[in-house]
Design an enzyme around this catalytic site. Structure first.
Site, PDB file in Angstrom:
ATOM      1  N   GLU A   1      -8.668  -1.954  -5.193  1.00 31.65           N
ATOM      2  CA  GLU A   1      -9.262  -3.167  -4.610  1.00 31.65           C
ATOM      3  C   GLU A   1      -9.129  -4.411  -5.488  1.00 31.65           C
ATOM      4  O   GLU A   1     -10.102  -5.132  -5.723  1.00 31.65           O
ATOM      5  CB  GLU A   1     -10.741  -2.915  -4.275  1.00 31.65           C
ATOM      6  CG  GLU A   1     -10.905  -1.767  -3.297  1.00 31.65           C
ATOM      7  CD  GLU A   1     -12.356  -1.366  -3.050  1.00 31.65           C
ATOM      8  OE1 GLU A   1     -13.262  -2.019  -3.585  1.00 31.65           O
ATOM      9  OE2 GLU A   1     -12.565  -0.403  -2.305  1.00 31.65           O
TER      10      GLU A   1
ATOM     11  N   GLU B   1      -9.048   6.835   2.830  1.00 30.53           N
ATOM     12  CA  GLU B   1     -10.506   6.805   3.057  1.00 30.53           C
ATOM     13  C   GLU B   1     -10.829   6.543   4.529  1.00 30.53           C
ATOM     14  O   GLU B   1     -11.721   5.754   4.846  1.00 30.53           O
ATOM     15  CB  GLU B   1     -11.159   5.713   2.184  1.00 30.53           C
ATOM     16  CG  GLU B   1     -10.830   5.805   0.710  1.00 30.53           C
ATOM     17  CD  GLU B   1     -11.535   4.782  -0.170  1.00 30.53           C
ATOM     18  OE1 GLU B   1     -12.444   4.076   0.299  1.00 30.53           O
ATOM     19  OE2 GLU B   1     -11.163   4.689  -1.360  1.00 30.53           O
TER      20      GLU B   1
HETATM   21  O1  9MR Z   1     -18.618   6.136  -0.425  1.00 30.30           O
HETATM   22  C1  9MR Z   1     -18.965   5.509  -1.637  1.00 30.30           C
HETATM   23  C2  9MR Z   1     -20.453   5.206  -1.656  1.00 30.30           C
HETATM   24  O2  9MR Z   1     -21.181   6.416  -1.731  1.00 30.30           O
HETATM   25  C3  9MR Z   1     -20.806   4.311  -2.829  1.00 30.30           C
HETATM   26  O3  9MR Z   1     -22.164   3.922  -2.731  1.00 30.30           O
HETATM   27  C4  9MR Z   1     -19.906   3.090  -2.820  1.00 30.30           C
HETATM   28  C5  9MR Z   1     -20.212   2.193  -3.990  1.00 30.30           C
HETATM   29  O4  9MR Z   1     -19.243   1.240  -4.205  1.00 30.30           O
HETATM   30  O5  9MR Z   1     -18.556   3.492  -2.881  1.00 30.30           O
HETATM   31  C6  9MR Z   1     -18.184   4.211  -1.747  1.00 30.30           C
HETATM   32  O6  9MR Z   1     -16.804   4.503  -1.777  1.00 30.30           O
HETATM   33  C7  9MR Z   1     -15.935   3.375  -1.769  1.00 30.30           C
HETATM   34  C8  9MR Z   1     -14.676   3.796  -2.480  1.00 30.30           C
HETATM   35  O7  9MR Z   1     -14.966   4.255  -3.760  1.00 30.30           O
HETATM   36  C9  9MR Z   1     -13.692   2.640  -2.552  1.00 30.30           C
HETATM   37  N1  9MR Z   1     -13.437   2.089  -1.258  1.00 30.30           N
HETATM   38  C10 9MR Z   1     -14.587   1.738  -0.458  1.00 30.30           C
HETATM   39  C11 9MR Z   1     -15.515   2.945  -0.353  1.00 30.30           C
HETATM   40  C12 9MR Z   1     -16.676   2.645   0.569  1.00 30.30           C
HETATM   41  O8  9MR Z   1     -17.466   1.621   0.027  1.00 30.30           O
END
Ligand code: 9MR
Length: 391
Positions: free
Chosen positions: A201, A307
């Site tokens: 990102e 994802e």
């Molecule tokens: O699914 C993840 C969630 O449990 C966390 O709170 C969050 C914090 O940033 O991150 C989520 O996963 C992310 C992933 O690592 C990167 N792409 C976006 C995902 C959804 O936010």
């Protein structure tokens, strides 16, 4: 009675786990999606055992994965479902820098750890053991990210009230962090990981610029190139190096990403682009497909869906619409694959709606009771319409 059944299931699980662990060396040699899925048959009946299996259906196409959190592994039905449906997994949070960086040890001797912050891998241990024991491969997520990375990492004395570290120091920290994670993976889990999100990102949401973040502020404009350069230097055997982003199909973001990855690709330091794909039924599959083709063509890289979740809309028949869309989306992925675009893995971001990071939007393929949704059957129907028939 119920307890007795659970005990029998636990024993069976442990046995299948032990057999797989003993067979570990053999298994790690079998790195294709097809051989993986065939080597990890579930041997006991589960709540979900009669369902078509995504990993089997797509065995000749790509790995089929899910994001996993440690607490899910305490739920035996969920564990069995993961084993039945998936041959790849990503730790949802436990391999991010804020889980791996060891603040206490680092701060215990700042001079010793100044250039190489201490790391530990306690958070992801249970998930990786589960993967190893059950024949799932793993995507490493993630090394260099603006989020879920502690602020102290970027300060000269690891003190957020002090000065930011300079470029030279941060390059050392970045290199040593990547080196430590990759050396641990190679030593402790050889053959388990097949891909790693090196940078996550980095693109800004608006305009043609990189996202402002502490990596950019301390190292400068080439921090992405440097991250991939270090990753290439220390990469464990068999691991592909990825750039991963959300909304990576949007035109502006796509051009921006291609622009900053061009030098990385020219240096030969990137293998793949991850389309996170947190989408909804609004996402146009044609332009999504165009973006996938463009990344592959412009950068010469493979592609993974990393994802996927598909948020519901507000209509009464949202479940049907979500199911129809899931099928259409997956048909596009299959079309791209058939055209020769190297799509090597397909990961959904979680197991059930109720455990999703977006649970209000019911974006996954199983409901909270592990019942398959129309969206699950959409993924099945895209490959095998017969297998998707429920009666
Ligand atoms: O699914 C993840 C969630 O449990 C966390 O709170 C969050 C914090 O940033 O991150 C989520 O996963 C992310 C992933 O690592 C990167 N792409 C976006 C995902 C959804 O936010």
């Amino acid at each position: 009675m119920k307890k007795q059944i659970l005990l029998i299931m636990c024993a069976a699980l442990m046995l299948s786990g032990c057999a797989s662990a003993a067979d570990k060396d053999k298994k790690t040699e079998n790195s294709s999606a097809s051989s993986q899925s065939k080597s990890s048959n579930t041997t006991i009946d589960s709540k979900t055992s009669g369902l078509p299996s995504l990993k089997d259906l797509y065995a000749d196409d790509f790995y089929v994965g899910t994001a996993v959190s440690p607490y899910q592994l305490g739920d035996i039905d969920c564990m069995l479902l993961i084993k039945e449906q998936f041959n790849s997994m990503t730790c949802e949070n436990e391999m991010k820098p804020d889980s791996i960086l060891d603040k206490q040890t680092t701060l215990s001797d700042i001079d010793k750890y100044r250039e190489a912050p201490a790391v530990h891998f306690d958070s992801c241990r249970s998930q990786l053991e589960f993967a190893e024991e059950n024949g799932l491969k793993v995507r490493g997520h993630t090394l260099v990210w603006y989020s879920q990375t502690p602020e102290w990492l970027f300060y000269k004395d690891y003190d957020t009230n002090g000065e930011l570290a300079d470029r030279e120091l941060m390059l050392k920290r970045m290199e040593n962090y990547i080196k430590a994670v990759f050396e641990w993976a190679d030593t402790e889990h050889p053959g388990l990981f097949y891909a790693w999100d090196v940078v996550n990102e980095a693109a800004a949401d608006q305009g043609q610029a990189k996202r402002d973040c502490l990596w950019l502020q301390t190292i400068g404009d080439d921090y992405i190139e440097k991250a991939f350069e270090f990753a290439r230097k220390y990469q464990p055997e068999g691991v592909k190096l990825y750039y991963n982003d959300y909304n990576a199909f949007q035109m502006n973001k796509q051009l921006e990403i291609i622009d900053f990855l061009k030098p990385v690709a020219e240096a030969g330091n990137i293998d793949g682009v991850g389309m996170q794909s947190h989408i909804g039924t609004w996402c146009d599959t044609e332009s999504y497909g165009e973006a996938v083709r463009r990344y592959n063509k412009e950068l010469g890289v493979e592609i993974s869906i990393t994802e996927l979740d598909i948020s519901k809309d507000n209509s009464d028949d949202w479940e049907k619409k979500q199911g129809d869309y899931a099928q259409k989306y997956m048909e596009k992925i299959i079309q791209l694959k058939n055209e020769g675009v190297p799509i090597t893995s397909f990961t959904v971001w979680g197991v059930t709606d109720t455990s999703s990071w977006k649970k209000q939007e019911s974006p996954l393929f199983f409901d909270g009771n592990l019942n398959p949704k129309p969206s699950f059957y959409g993924l099945v129907a895209a490959k095998d319409p017969e297998a998707a028939k429920t009666e």
